[in-house]
Design a protein around this motif. Sequence first.
Motif, PDB file in Angstrom:
ATOM      1  N   LEU A 357      24.905  19.940  -0.767  1.00 42.58           N
ATOM      2  CA  LEU A 357      24.867  18.918  -1.810  1.00 42.58           C
ATOM      3  C   LEU A 357      23.589  18.084  -1.735  1.00 42.58           C
ATOM      4  CD1 LEU A 357      28.586  17.799  -1.960  1.00 42.58           C
ATOM      5  CD2 LEU A 357      27.165  18.399  -3.940  1.00 42.58           C
ATOM      6  N   LYS A 360      21.068  20.214  -3.491  1.00 41.29           N
ATOM      7  CA  LYS A 360      21.358  20.264  -4.925  1.00 41.29           C
ATOM      8  C   LYS A 360      20.995  18.951  -5.618  1.00 41.29           C
ATOM      9  CE  LYS A 360      25.300  20.964  -8.095  1.00 41.29           C
ATOM     10  NZ  LYS A 360      24.621  21.898  -9.014  1.00 41.29           N
ATOM     11  N   ALA A 361      21.358  17.825  -4.986  1.00 39.73           N
ATOM     12  CA  ALA A 361      21.079  16.523  -5.594  1.00 39.73           C
ATOM     13  C   ALA A 361      19.586  16.259  -5.698  1.00 39.73           C
ATOM     14  CB  ALA A 361      21.759  15.415  -4.788  1.00 39.73           C
ATOM     15  N   SER A 562      29.793  19.566 -12.734  1.00 41.67           N
ATOM     16  CA  SER A 562      28.879  19.633 -11.597  1.00 41.67           C
ATOM     17  C   SER A 562      27.925  18.447 -11.588  1.00 41.67           C
ATOM     18  CB  SER A 562      28.090  20.946 -11.649  1.00 41.67           C
ATOM     19  OG  SER A 562      27.100  20.983 -10.652  1.00 41.67           O
ATOM     20  N   THR A 566      27.850  15.783  -8.529  1.00 41.65           N
ATOM     21  CA  THR A 566      26.606  15.671  -7.757  1.00 41.65           C
ATOM     22  C   THR A 566      26.021  14.273  -7.873  1.00 41.65           C
ATOM     23  OG1 THR A 566      26.210  18.011  -8.233  1.00 41.65           O
ATOM     24  CG2 THR A 566      24.390  16.767  -7.291  1.00 41.65           C
TER      25      THR A 566
END
Length: 598
Positions: A357, A360-361, A562, A566
């Motif tokens: 994460l 992804k962030a 998502s 996120t």
Amino acid sequence: MRLPAHPNPMNYYHAPLRDLQFVLHELLDVSTGSAIAEIADPDTINQVIEAAGQFATEILAPLNGIGDLQGCTMPSSGVVTTPDGFKNAYKQFSEAGWTALACQAEHGGQGLPNAVNAAVMEIFAGANMAWAAYPGMSQAAYTCLAANGSDAQRALYLPKLASGEWAGTMCLTEPHCGTDLGLLRTRAVPNADGSFGITGTKIFISGGEHDFTDNIVHLVLARLPDSPPGVRGISLFLVPKVLVSPEGDLAERNAVTCGSLEHKMGIHANATCTMNFDGATGYLVGEPDKGLAAMFVMMNHARLLVGVNAIGLMEAAYQKALGYAKDRTQGRSPTASARNSPADPIIEHADVRRMLLTQKAYIEGTRAFAQWACQLADTQHFGNDSEIRHHAAELSALVTPIVKAFSSDLAVECTSLAMQVLGGHGYIVDNQVEQHLRDARIIPLYEGANGIQAMDLLGRKVLPDQGTRLEMFLAIVNEFIGANADNPVLREFTAPLSSATDVLRNATHEVSMQAKADPHVLGSVAASYLRLAGHVGLAWMWARMAAIGLVNAASADPIYASKVATARFYFKKLLPEIQSLAAAIAAGSGPIMELDFG
């Protein structure tokens, strides 16, 4: 080092098309209000990035490991050979028109927006960063000549750069001077025919010599005999590898040669050259002693692009880590989904999810912020009136060092996290994650090291105008906060975003006060300040993306849920770093300058 005996699907890259479409269309709406909207409608943009994704997956990604293994070679003096497949990939690339994507129509270009070009360059860098650096440098050379070249220079060289028939470089660094260009010694002596004889040595020249094209257009900083010392006495010269007739035909070889190739930690397949100019024929670009300003057109373009490259590398490493985490079984999760097996996929472990994460962030947040910065560049050049163009130019000056430095710092952090997800397998060459980390490490050094970017932001873009540019940016952020003040669903994002803007504003005031009495404050806190500003930019983007996600909560498209999830992770787990950054800024220079290193 060795390559896998058989292609491993985890080693291949797939363009993040849906997220790019989300950013370009739903978040930024790059096709609306643009003077070039007629050729940049959503369908055209989607076709372009989909084609780029196919080229990246089928042509470039399979060459990434090969290029890392083989590297560039110099089999004979001054002749550089790129790895197997690289030259042919470039031939296909230029024949397909990719080199002309963002070039002007009058030079044979397609005239697409910078934001679209950035999306394409992110895709290519994610697939093969070392390869993508060659056309990336040519794009920067094109941009510089288009802005500063004479009519004759533009007519002679820009169509060749746009078509990809010729390549380009920029030649700044010398053995004794990097960032401090006021120390450069390369000389430019006038010739009787109006040209100049360029003599000197430039190092770390990306793509200084290669086998992609018959000619390379070097843009070289040098000093005229009567120029003043320091940066006020620097001029810019166009020095072709092969001299060109007035009709555009190649003539004799110029006196510029590659003396050696650097052996590097990463990007082995990109030729990093020492270039020797031995009375080479060059042509003045722009006005005498105004070369640094002309070169910064190229530098700022390149800084945005290397920030985008960083995002591509993060994405590539994340894809491998995510794929591995879904397949690899180790240990038991407290809420295991597969109790009939001896172990669970590691993606069910909370710490692995934290690492994924975080990647992804940061990837999706920096992608959005960088694309907004590229949209500013489009508005700066194609806005409907001078006031809009000026406003965009001021904001662009502010955010360019943030995009370059914050994205590239995060690229090193995130590719390292991707390796950590794979554990020991991440350290193995066959899985290619370690290559992404080695390749990423150059980006904080490229186009001005990140410490220089941070001092540029604080010392040139924020403090000299008493924070005027910064307040222009914060006004846009506050406009979003105000527009959603009555929306209780968004409060979990708008409230911490508002607090973050206060932290940045207070830190700016703190530095401004300290700097009046302490000359070391700027260098001591600039890196922390840039990271703080970067977080505010990402928080703004994540709040906006969460708002879109919440509006589309009932959609079957998983991207909306998502984005909301996120965003929550970013605001709860990553944004709180701003408090420690503010504390470090408030500490000033004392803890740094106290020690005597002897």
